[in-house]
Design a protein around this motif. Structure first.
Motif, short mmCIF file in Angstrom:
data_model
loop_
_atom_site.label_atom_id
_atom_site.label_comp_id
_atom_site.label_asym_id
_atom_site.label_seq_id
_atom_site.Cartn_x
_atom_site.Cartn_y
_atom_site.Cartn_z
N VAL A 35 0.87 -1.18 0.00
CA VAL A 35 0.00 0.00 0.00
C VAL A 35 0.90 1.23 0.00
O VAL A 35 1.73 1.40 0.90
CB VAL A 35 -0.93 0.03 1.23
N ARG A 36 0.75 2.06 -1.01
CA ARG A 36 1.53 3.29 -1.09
C ARG A 36 0.87 4.33 -0.21
O ARG A 36 -0.19 4.85 -0.54
CB ARG A 36 1.60 3.77 -2.54
N GLY A 37 1.47 4.58 0.94
CA GLY A 37 0.92 5.56 1.87
C GLY A 37 1.30 6.97 1.47
O GLY A 37 1.88 7.19 0.41
N GLU A 38 1.01 7.91 2.33
CA GLU A 38 1.31 9.30 2.03
C GLU A 38 2.80 9.58 2.08
O GLU A 38 3.29 10.49 1.41
CB GLU A 38 0.55 10.20 2.99
N THR A 39 3.55 8.81 2.88
CA THR A 39 4.98 9.06 3.02
C THR A 39 5.85 7.85 2.72
O THR A 39 7.07 8.00 2.62
CB THR A 39 5.31 9.54 4.45
N ASP A 40 5.28 6.68 2.58
CA ASP A 40 6.08 5.47 2.41
C ASP A 40 5.22 4.36 1.81
O ASP A 40 4.02 4.52 1.63
CB ASP A 40 6.64 5.03 3.77
N ARG A 41 5.84 3.23 1.55
CA ARG A 41 5.14 2.04 1.06
C ARG A 41 5.08 1.05 2.23
O ARG A 41 6.09 0.77 2.86
CB ARG A 41 5.92 1.42 -0.10
N TYR A 42 3.88 0.55 2.51
CA TYR A 42 3.69 -0.36 3.63
C TYR A 42 3.23 -1.71 3.13
O TYR A 42 2.61 -1.82 2.08
CB TYR A 42 2.66 0.23 4.61
N VAL A 43 3.53 -2.73 3.91
CA VAL A 43 3.11 -4.09 3.57
C VAL A 43 2.07 -4.55 4.58
O VAL A 43 2.31 -4.52 5.79
CB VAL A 43 4.30 -5.06 3.53
N VAL A 44 0.93 -4.96 4.06
CA VAL A 44 -0.15 -5.51 4.86
C VAL A 44 -0.13 -7.02 4.65
O VAL A 44 -0.05 -7.48 3.52
CB VAL A 44 -1.51 -4.91 4.44
N LYS A 45 -0.19 -7.77 5.74
CA LYS A 45 -0.16 -9.23 5.67
C LYS A 45 -1.44 -9.81 6.27
O LYS A 45 -1.82 -9.47 7.38
CB LYS A 45 1.04 -9.78 6.44
N ASP A 52 -11.01 -11.65 7.64
CA ASP A 52 -11.33 -10.59 8.60
C ASP A 52 -10.14 -9.63 8.70
O ASP A 52 -9.10 -9.99 9.26
CB ASP A 52 -11.64 -11.19 9.96
N PRO A 53 -10.25 -8.40 8.17
CA PRO A 53 -9.11 -7.49 8.19
C PRO A 53 -8.66 -7.09 9.58
O PRO A 53 -7.53 -6.63 9.75
CB PRO A 53 -9.61 -6.27 7.39
N GLU A 54 -9.49 -7.29 10.58
CA GLU A 54 -9.07 -6.99 11.95
C GLU A 54 -7.99 -7.96 12.42
O GLU A 54 -7.33 -7.71 13.43
CB GLU A 54 -10.27 -7.00 12.89
N GLN A 55 -7.79 -9.04 11.68
CA GLN A 55 -6.76 -10.02 12.02
C GLN A 55 -5.49 -9.81 11.19
O GLN A 55 -4.53 -10.55 11.33
CB GLN A 55 -7.30 -11.44 11.80
N TRP A 56 -5.50 -8.83 10.29
CA TRP A 56 -4.36 -8.57 9.42
C TRP A 56 -3.36 -7.67 10.13
O TRP A 56 -3.67 -7.02 11.12
CB TRP A 56 -4.81 -7.90 8.13
N VAL A 79 -4.48 -1.20 6.21
CA VAL A 79 -5.24 -2.46 6.25
C VAL A 79 -6.62 -2.24 5.65
O VAL A 79 -7.09 -3.04 4.83
CB VAL A 79 -5.34 -3.00 7.70
N ARG A 80 -7.26 -1.14 6.02
CA ARG A 80 -8.58 -0.83 5.44
C ARG A 80 -8.48 -0.69 3.93
O ARG A 80 -9.34 -1.17 3.20
CB ARG A 80 -9.15 0.47 6.03
N ALA A 81 -7.41 -0.05 3.43
CA ALA A 81 -7.23 0.12 1.99
C ALA A 81 -7.08 -1.22 1.29
O ALA A 81 -7.69 -1.47 0.24
CB ALA A 81 -6.01 1.00 1.70
N ALA A 82 -6.29 -2.12 1.88
CA ALA A 82 -6.12 -3.46 1.29
C ALA A 82 -7.45 -4.21 1.30
O ALA A 82 -7.79 -4.90 0.33
CB ALA A 82 -5.05 -4.24 2.05
N ASP A 83 -8.22 -4.06 2.36
CA ASP A 83 -9.53 -4.70 2.45
C ASP A 83 -10.48 -4.15 1.39
O ASP A 83 -11.20 -4.90 0.73
CB ASP A 83 -10.11 -4.50 3.85
N ILE A 84 -10.48 -2.84 1.21
CA ILE A 84 -11.33 -2.21 0.19
C ILE A 84 -10.92 -2.72 -1.20
O ILE A 84 -11.77 -3.08 -2.02
CB ILE A 84 -11.24 -0.67 0.27
N TRP A 85 -9.61 -2.73 -1.46
CA TRP A 85 -9.11 -3.20 -2.74
C TRP A 85 -9.54 -4.64 -3.00
O TRP A 85 -10.03 -4.97 -4.07
CB TRP A 85 -7.58 -3.09 -2.78
N LEU A 86 -9.37 -5.51 -1.99
CA LEU A 86 -9.73 -6.91 -2.14
C LEU A 86 -11.24 -7.06 -2.37
O LEU A 86 -11.66 -7.86 -3.21
CB LEU A 86 -9.30 -7.71 -0.91
N SER A 87 -12.03 -6.28 -1.67
CA SER A 87 -13.49 -6.32 -1.87
C SER A 87 -13.86 -5.93 -3.30
O SER A 87 -14.73 -6.55 -3.91
CB SER A 87 -14.19 -5.39 -0.89
N ARG A 88 -13.17 -4.92 -3.83
CA ARG A 88 -13.41 -4.52 -5.23
C ARG A 88 -13.07 -5.64 -6.19
O ARG A 88 -13.82 -5.91 -7.14
CB ARG A 88 -12.58 -3.28 -5.57
#
Length: 93
Positions: A35-45, A52-56, A79-88
């Motif tokens: 996920v390309r954040g506002e200041t860096d690139r982050y990895v969501v696992k 359930d994204p609350e477990q990510w 995490v929310r962004a990855a969840d939204i992307w996956l839902s799409r």
């Protein structure tokens, strides 16, 4: 020590940021999302098979240092962004 403000994952501010960031998500495979954040690139696992994204987990500061204080629904915008992307993606199938 830096104090972190708690913002529920479904708050207007976090949801709006996650919606913007969802366009930057890249699936890396094996339950990992970049996920390309506002200041860096982050990895969501996401643990294998866990929808359930609350477990990510995320490697952002909130994910690393806020974890001990997490309560249900306080996940980061990455995490929310990855969840939204996956839902799409799942909707397109």
């Amino acid at each position: 020590m830096v104090e972190m403000q708690v913002r529920p994952a479904m708050s207007v501010k976090v949801s709006a940021k996650a919606e913007r960031l969802a366009d930057t998500v890249e699936y890396l495979g094996r339950g990992m999302f970049a996920v390309r954040g506002e200041t860096d690139r982050y990895v969501v696992k996401a643990p294998y098979g866990e929808r359930d994204p609350e477990q990510w987990a995320c490697d952002c500061n909130w994910g690393k240092f806020g974890g001990a204080n997490h309560t249900r629904g306080t996940m980061c915008s990455h995490v929310r962004a990855a969840d939204i992307w996956l839902s799409r993606v799942m909707t397109l199938r």
